[in-house]
Design a protein around this motif. Structure first.
Motif, mmCIF file in Angstrom:
data_model
loop_
_atom_site.group_PDB
_atom_site.id
_atom_site.type_symbol
_atom_site.label_atom_id
_atom_site.label_comp_id
_atom_site.label_asym_id
_atom_site.label_seq_id
_atom_site.Cartn_x
_atom_site.Cartn_y
_atom_site.Cartn_z
ATOM 1 N N LYS A 37 -21.592 45.441 -27.283
ATOM 2 C CA LYS A 37 -21.564 44.623 -28.496
ATOM 3 C C LYS A 37 -22.877 43.863 -28.588
ATOM 4 O O LYS A 37 -23.338 43.294 -27.607
ATOM 5 C CB LYS A 37 -20.379 43.654 -28.395
ATOM 6 N N GLU A 131 -14.830 51.805 -26.017
ATOM 7 C CA GLU A 131 -13.602 52.252 -26.685
ATOM 8 C C GLU A 131 -12.374 51.573 -26.095
ATOM 9 O O GLU A 131 -11.483 51.131 -26.825
ATOM 10 C CB GLU A 131 -13.467 53.770 -26.575
ATOM 11 N N LEU A 134 -12.347 47.763 -27.047
ATOM 12 C CA LEU A 134 -11.974 47.568 -28.447
ATOM 13 C C LEU A 134 -10.473 47.777 -28.643
ATOM 14 O O LEU A 134 -9.809 46.961 -29.291
ATOM 15 C CB LEU A 134 -12.766 48.501 -29.361
ATOM 16 N N VAL A 138 -7.982 44.787 -29.933
ATOM 17 C CA VAL A 138 -7.155 44.982 -31.131
ATOM 18 C C VAL A 138 -5.683 44.818 -30.765
ATOM 19 O O VAL A 138 -4.927 44.109 -31.455
ATOM 20 C CB VAL A 138 -7.427 46.357 -31.781
ATOM 21 N N PRO A 146 -10.744 48.366 -36.412
ATOM 22 C CA PRO A 146 -11.913 48.849 -37.167
ATOM 23 C C PRO A 146 -11.468 49.519 -38.458
ATOM 24 O O PRO A 146 -10.414 50.134 -38.515
ATOM 25 C CB PRO A 146 -12.576 49.843 -36.214
ATOM 26 N N THR A 147 -12.310 49.379 -39.468
ATOM 27 C CA THR A 147 -12.010 50.050 -40.738
ATOM 28 C C THR A 147 -12.598 51.442 -40.706
ATOM 29 O O THR A 147 -13.710 51.651 -40.209
ATOM 30 C CB THR A 147 -12.590 49.257 -41.920
#
Length: 148
Positions: A37, A131, A134, A138, A146-147
């Motif tokens: 990040k 991955e 994240l 979430v 994520p969108t």
């Protein structure tokens, strides 16, 4: 000097997966620079949440060495007591070699971690770590999904 004992307490807390011990070692405004990040994770609640995820996804985590001294902080470039802890772990089947660079704040004689930088290799491990982190953040409601 209090830095080695703080580094030792941090190492023990991570190895025993003790989030409450980590809470005592972090300043309220801790910043964690991650290899996955661009912007740092900021503040004790977010960094503790991140550690909760990391402690779940790391397989066979172990520290394999350490060094102490001083280093410039990222936030303001001041010299601070520091420690480097070398580690090995596995995430999603990928072997990871890494270091934790800890910067300490010795105000009031109580060394706590004010800045934390993680560096890992190889690149495929960085991707697998990103991955997994994240997904954990979430799942724990610490970041939005994520969108597409």
């Amino acid at each position: 000097m209090t830095v080695p004992s703080t580094a030792d307490r941090f190492r023990h807390a991570v190895e025993t997966r003790d989030l409450s011990a980590l809470d005592e070692l972090f300043t309220d405004d801790i910043r964690l620079y991650s290899p996955v990040k661009f912007r740092p994770f900021e503040g004790k609640p977010m960094v503790l949440g991140l550690f909760g995820v990391l402690l779940r996804i790391f397989e066979d985590f172990r520290y394999v060495g350490d060094h102490t001294g001083t280093a410039q902080t990222s936030i303001d470039g001041t010299e601070a007591p520091s420690a480097v802890l070398l580690f090995r772990t596995t995430v999603a089947g990928k072997q990871i070699h890494g270091i934790d660079l800890l910067h300490f704040d010795e105000e009031e004689g109580d060394a706590r971690i004010k800045e934390f930088t993680v560096m890992v290799r190889p690149q495929s491990a960085v991707h697998a770590l990103g991955e997994a982190v994240l997904a954990g953040l979430v799942a724990d409601g610490l970041v939005p999904p994520p969108t597409p």
